[in-house]
Design an enzyme around this catalytic site. Structure first.
Site, PDB file in Angstrom:
ATOM      1  N   LYS A  44      27.949  53.276  -3.098  1.00 45.34           N
ATOM      2  CA  LYS A  44      26.606  53.622  -2.712  1.00 45.34           C
ATOM      3  C   LYS A  44      25.628  52.498  -3.054  1.00 45.34           C
ATOM      4  O   LYS A  44      24.555  52.411  -2.488  1.00 45.34           O
ATOM      5  CB  LYS A  44      26.146  54.878  -3.441  1.00 45.34           C
ATOM      6  CG  LYS A  44      26.949  56.110  -3.160  1.00 45.34           C
ATOM      7  CD  LYS A  44      26.430  57.281  -3.987  1.00 45.34           C
ATOM      8  CE  LYS A  44      27.376  58.451  -3.857  1.00 45.34           C
ATOM      9  NZ  LYS A  44      27.002  59.510  -4.814  1.00 45.34           N
ATOM     10  N   GLY A  45      26.018  51.656  -3.981  1.00 43.24           N
ATOM     11  CA  GLY A  45      25.095  50.685  -4.546  1.00 43.24           C
ATOM     12  C   GLY A  45      24.464  49.716  -3.573  1.00 43.24           C
ATOM     13  O   GLY A  45      23.333  49.291  -3.756  1.00 43.24           O
ATOM     14  N   ASP A 101      26.485  45.195  -3.676  1.00 43.64           N
ATOM     15  CA  ASP A 101      25.336  45.100  -4.580  1.00 43.64           C
ATOM     16  C   ASP A 101      25.577  44.090  -5.692  1.00 43.64           C
ATOM     17  O   ASP A 101      24.720  43.272  -5.990  1.00 43.64           O
ATOM     18  CB  ASP A 101      24.946  46.467  -5.149  1.00 43.64           C
ATOM     19  CG  ASP A 101      26.095  47.193  -5.854  1.00 43.64           C
ATOM     20  OD1 ASP A 101      27.252  46.716  -5.792  1.00 43.64           O
ATOM     21  OD2 ASP A 101      25.853  48.250  -6.452  1.00 43.64           O
ATOM     22  N   ASP A 104      31.088  41.615 -10.190  1.00 53.50           N
ATOM     23  CA  ASP A 104      31.295  41.349 -11.609  1.00 53.50           C
ATOM     24  C   ASP A 104      32.753  40.991 -11.867  1.00 53.50           C
ATOM     25  O   ASP A 104      33.116  39.835 -11.769  1.00 53.50           O
ATOM     26  CB  ASP A 104      30.751  42.467 -12.508  1.00 53.50           C
ATOM     27  CG  ASP A 104      31.205  43.854 -12.121  1.00 53.50           C
ATOM     28  OD1 ASP A 104      32.281  44.010 -11.511  1.00 53.50           O
ATOM     29  OD2 ASP A 104      30.494  44.805 -12.441  1.00 53.50           O
ATOM     30  N   LYS A 132      27.630  38.292 -11.232  1.00 49.77           N
ATOM     31  CA  LYS A 132      27.709  38.288 -12.690  1.00 49.77           C
ATOM     32  C   LYS A 132      28.993  37.544 -13.078  1.00 49.77           C
ATOM     33  O   LYS A 132      29.996  38.158 -13.423  1.00 49.77           O
ATOM     34  CB  LYS A 132      27.721  39.735 -13.193  1.00 49.77           C
ATOM     35  CG  LYS A 132      27.397  39.885 -14.653  1.00 49.77           C
ATOM     36  CD  LYS A 132      27.517  41.336 -15.106  1.00 49.77           C
ATOM     37  CE  LYS A 132      26.290  42.147 -14.776  1.00 49.77           C
ATOM     38  NZ  LYS A 132      26.358  43.493 -15.422  1.00 49.77           N
ATOM     39  N   VAL A 154      22.491  46.158 -15.517  1.00 45.17           N
ATOM     40  CA  VAL A 154      21.386  46.128 -14.568  1.00 45.17           C
ATOM     41  C   VAL A 154      21.381  47.381 -13.695  1.00 45.17           C
ATOM     42  O   VAL A 154      22.428  47.892 -13.317  1.00 45.17           O
ATOM     43  CB  VAL A 154      21.422  44.857 -13.688  1.00 45.17           C
ATOM     44  CG1 VAL A 154      21.125  43.620 -14.506  1.00 45.17           C
ATOM     45  CG2 VAL A 154      22.746  44.704 -12.969  1.00 45.17           C
ATOM     46  N   ASP A 160      23.017  51.791 -10.111  1.00 47.16           N
ATOM     47  CA  ASP A 160      22.757  52.993 -10.886  1.00 47.16           C
ATOM     48  C   ASP A 160      23.452  52.990 -12.238  1.00 47.16           C
ATOM     49  O   ASP A 160      24.305  52.152 -12.528  1.00 47.16           O
ATOM     50  CB  ASP A 160      23.257  54.215 -10.108  1.00 47.16           C
ATOM     51  CG  ASP A 160      24.778  54.338 -10.140  1.00 47.16           C
ATOM     52  OD1 ASP A 160      25.282  55.416 -10.485  1.00 47.16           O
ATOM     53  OD2 ASP A 160      25.479  53.353  -9.818  1.00 47.16           O
ATOM     54  N   ARG A 166      18.699  54.264  -8.959  1.00 51.04           N
ATOM     55  CA  ARG A 166      18.903  53.567  -7.681  1.00 51.04           C
ATOM     56  C   ARG A 166      17.587  53.323  -6.943  1.00 51.04           C
ATOM     57  O   ARG A 166      17.451  52.357  -6.218  1.00 51.04           O
ATOM     58  CB  ARG A 166      19.822  54.370  -6.757  1.00 51.04           C
ATOM     59  CG  ARG A 166      21.250  54.471  -7.194  1.00 51.04           C
ATOM     60  CD  ARG A 166      22.085  55.131  -6.095  1.00 51.04           C
ATOM     61  NE  ARG A 166      23.382  55.566  -6.553  1.00 51.04           N
ATOM     62  CZ  ARG A 166      24.449  54.795  -6.679  1.00 51.04           C
ATOM     63  NH1 ARG A 166      24.358  53.515  -6.395  1.00 51.04           N
ATOM     64  NH2 ARG A 166      25.599  55.282  -7.083  1.00 51.04           N
TER      65      ARG A 166
END
Length: 181
Positions: A44-45, A101, A104, A132, A154, A160, A166
């Site tokens: 969803k990010g 989004d 990492d 990241k 973050v 989120d 969000r």
């Protein structure tokens, strides 16, 4: 707004994000002149980023969505990827831009990119708002990157913690006491 009280500090302002998203959209427009890419949002990010990004792309494009899980209820990727919602489009022969989004560990994106490659995409590029690198466990090539961020928690602009934050218009560092309770 009560969400703001959980933010230690703003890392990227709404204005900084808007400017960078416009720049990425211009690059994609140039790179895909005469083509019709398929933008794949990893839910969803990335939905907020994708919505803003596609308005900045000035070539015809299609959109699709995938939902995957590799986190469960934790803060770190388990490395085991489950597809919760697959693509609606057949991607064979298509130029794909995966819109994410944050990159990492790279574990989830590495899996997704390999899966899309095996489905016969003509090309696959990765567009991530945040990178990241201190968290990277596998190498993943990024074609379009918004910002490099430190190894801090973050949230905002689609990112989120427990499905909250969000809707913040900026990206902020979450106070540690919020996620270490």
């Amino acid at each position: 707004m009560e969400l703001h009280r959980d933010i230690e500090r703003i890392l990227l302002s709404e204005e900084q994000i808007k400017k960078r998203v416009a720049e990425i959209g211009q690059r994609i427009t140039l790179d895909y002149a005469g083509k019709r890419p398929l933008l794949v949002s990893v839910l969803k990010g990335s939905v907020v980023f994708m919505a803003d990004l596609m308005r900045e792309i000035k070539v015809d494009c299609d959109i699709d969505f995938m939902s995957v899980s590799s986190y469960g209820n934790g803060q770190k990727s388990s490395g085991v990827v489950r597809i919760l919602k697959d693509l609606d489009h057949d991607i064979a022969g298509r130029d794909i831009i995966v819109v994410e989004d944050i990159l990492d560990s790279g574990l989830t994106l590495s899996y997704i990119l390999e899966m899309l490659k095996n489905r016969g995409a003509a090309s696959i590029r990765l567009c991530t708002l945040l990178d990241k690198p201190d968290r990277r466990r596998v190498s993943v090539a990024v074609d379009y990157s918004g910002f490099t961020v430190p190894d801090e928690f973050v949230v905002g602009y689609g990112l989120d913690y427990g499905e909250t934050y969000r809707n913040l218009p900026y990206i902020g560092i979450l106070k540690p006491e919020v996620y270490t309770k």
